[in-house]
Design a protein around this motif. Sequence first.
Motif, PDB file in Angstrom:
ATOM      1  N   LEU A  66     -35.449  60.882 -55.208  1.00  0.00           N
ATOM      2  CA  LEU A  66     -34.751  59.965 -56.474  1.00  0.00           C
ATOM      3  C   LEU A  66     -33.952  58.819 -55.996  1.00  0.00           C
ATOM      4  O   LEU A  66     -33.724  58.685 -54.673  1.00  0.00           O
ATOM      5  N   GLN A  67     -33.174  58.256 -56.922  1.00  0.00           N
ATOM      6  CA  GLN A  67     -32.222  57.292 -56.612  1.00  0.00           C
ATOM      7  C   GLN A  67     -30.872  57.778 -55.816  1.00  0.00           C
ATOM      8  O   GLN A  67     -30.536  58.948 -56.000  1.00  0.00           O
ATOM      9  N   PRO A  68     -30.386  57.162 -54.777  1.00  0.00           N
ATOM     10  CA  PRO A  68     -29.134  57.802 -54.169  1.00  0.00           C
ATOM     11  C   PRO A  68     -28.245  58.091 -54.981  1.00  0.00           C
ATOM     12  O   PRO A  68     -28.043  57.594 -56.150  1.00  0.00           O
ATOM     13  N   VAL A  69     -27.260  59.171 -54.840  1.00  0.00           N
ATOM     14  CA  VAL A  69     -26.143  59.506 -55.695  1.00  0.00           C
ATOM     15  C   VAL A  69     -25.084  59.398 -54.803  1.00  0.00           C
ATOM     16  O   VAL A  69     -25.000  59.319 -53.578  1.00  0.00           O
ATOM     17  N   GLU A  70     -23.764  59.012 -55.531  1.00  0.00           N
ATOM     18  CA  GLU A  70     -22.529  58.980 -54.823  1.00  0.00           C
ATOM     19  C   GLU A  70     -22.097  60.243 -53.969  1.00  0.00           C
ATOM     20  O   GLU A  70     -22.203  61.150 -54.919  1.00  0.00           O
ATOM     21  N   ALA A  71     -21.642  60.181 -52.709  1.00  0.00           N
ATOM     22  CA  ALA A  71     -21.174  61.312 -52.151  1.00  0.00           C
ATOM     23  C   ALA A  71     -19.732  61.000 -51.544  1.00  0.00           C
ATOM     24  O   ALA A  71     -19.538  59.772 -51.456  1.00  0.00           O
ATOM     25  N   SER A  72     -19.018  61.821 -51.184  1.00  0.00           N
ATOM     26  CA  SER A  72     -17.998  61.663 -50.131  1.00  0.00           C
ATOM     27  C   SER A  72     -18.063  60.857 -48.923  1.00  0.00           C
ATOM     28  O   SER A  72     -19.062  61.195 -48.173  1.00  0.00           O
ATOM     29  N   GLY A  73     -17.727  59.714 -48.839  1.00  0.00           N
ATOM     30  CA  GLY A  73     -17.794  58.710 -47.583  1.00  0.00           C
ATOM     31  C   GLY A  73     -19.101  57.824 -47.868  1.00  0.00           C
ATOM     32  O   GLY A  73     -19.467  57.415 -46.878  1.00  0.00           O
ATOM     33  N   GLY A  74     -19.497  57.834 -49.022  1.00  0.00           N
ATOM     34  CA  GLY A  74     -20.801  56.995 -49.258  1.00  0.00           C
ATOM     35  C   GLY A  74     -21.910  57.440 -50.093  1.00  0.00           C
ATOM     36  O   GLY A  74     -21.437  57.920 -51.153  1.00  0.00           O
ATOM     37  N   TRP A  75     -23.063  57.328 -49.755  1.00  0.00           N
ATOM     38  CA  TRP A  75     -24.296  57.444 -50.754  1.00  0.00           C
ATOM     39  C   TRP A  75     -25.050  58.384 -50.162  1.00  0.00           C
ATOM     40  O   TRP A  75     -25.385  58.492 -48.926  1.00  0.00           O
TER      41      TRP A  75
END
Length: 206
Positions: free
Chosen positions: A63-72
């Motif tokens: 899937l498309q990347p999801v935002e996470a802590s410190g980046g994607w």
Amino acid sequence: MTAQLFFIDTVSGEYPVTLAQIRAAHPLTVFPEPFNEAFEGFAPVATVVPPAHNPATHKAVELQPVEASGGWEQAWMVVPLDADEIAQVRAGLLAALNEEYERRMQVIAGGYPLSERESWHVQTAEARALLADVHALTPWINGAAAARQIDRHELAQRIAAKDDAYRAIHGALTGVRQRIEDQISAASDDVQALADIDVFVGWPGM
């Protein structure tokens, strides 16, 4: 965890592509340097392996990347195989089954030259005829017995005994192949049932 930048190629629409791939495909493209500081919006996407799943019954869809802590972070979804993929699994099982059957059949006949194997039907027909009637015409057995310097009736008995043994193992192997083929057919589109079928077990000892 190793981080890498991924982008969408606005010309081809391909995703994901790396900065090196974009430069290789579009050598005239100019990027400000240093790139990471100039384009803070392009945050690193962590390269993550797909989640654990049984490839015999499911597949991991990127899937498309999801935002996470410190980046994607790259996202995945595990979904069941579709009808076409299940059909491919079924076809693969049948192909593997037939290949295993042929391999085992070749073990039986492997010690004999092809030219001799091609005469087996003649040998067995003459041997059965001679054992049933001492006056039967047996030109193949006559020639072979004379060359081996043994009695033709003895040769006929040896041929018949080998034919009996061959038919028994041939029947057993064919029966196993047909049984597994029936299991594959009965499983139909039940992907778990197909995954539980092992075409390499249940064969008689050679």
